[in-house]
Design a protein around this motif. Structure first.
Motif: not given
Length: 94
Positions: A21-22, A27-29, A32-33
């Protein structure tokens, strides 16, 4: 979409789509995203939906349990339930 063991299922996995998503920002987790969608011959579906019962795809094992570097098991929960409650408890299941 075909019916298998009483559940509607897409058939024949072609590949996966990984969504961050970002982008390169942290955090590239997983969960979470970072989320994963399966591409099938007859559709696209989020990974970790109730019908994903195999160990490497199931919500219980891959989102709520040991992920073993197999990302995306929380995607179905987010799409269907519209929340990330799995981040706040270890007791969710379909």
């Amino acid at each position: 979409m075909n019916t298998f063991n009483g559940h509607d299922r897409y058939q024949g996995t072609c590949d996966d789509i990984y969504i961050d998503l970002n982008g390169q920002s942290g955090p590239n987790t997983d969960g979470r995203d970072v989320f994963v969608f399966h591409i099938y011959y007859d559709g696209i579906a989020p990974k970790g939906i109730k019908q994903d019962t195999n160990w490497t795809q199931s919500f219980k094992n891959q989102c709520m349990g040991q992920r073993w570097n197999n990302v995306g098991g929380c995607t179905g929960w987010v799409v269907i339930n519209g929340n990330m409650d799995y981040l706040h408890t270890d007791n969710l299941d379909w």
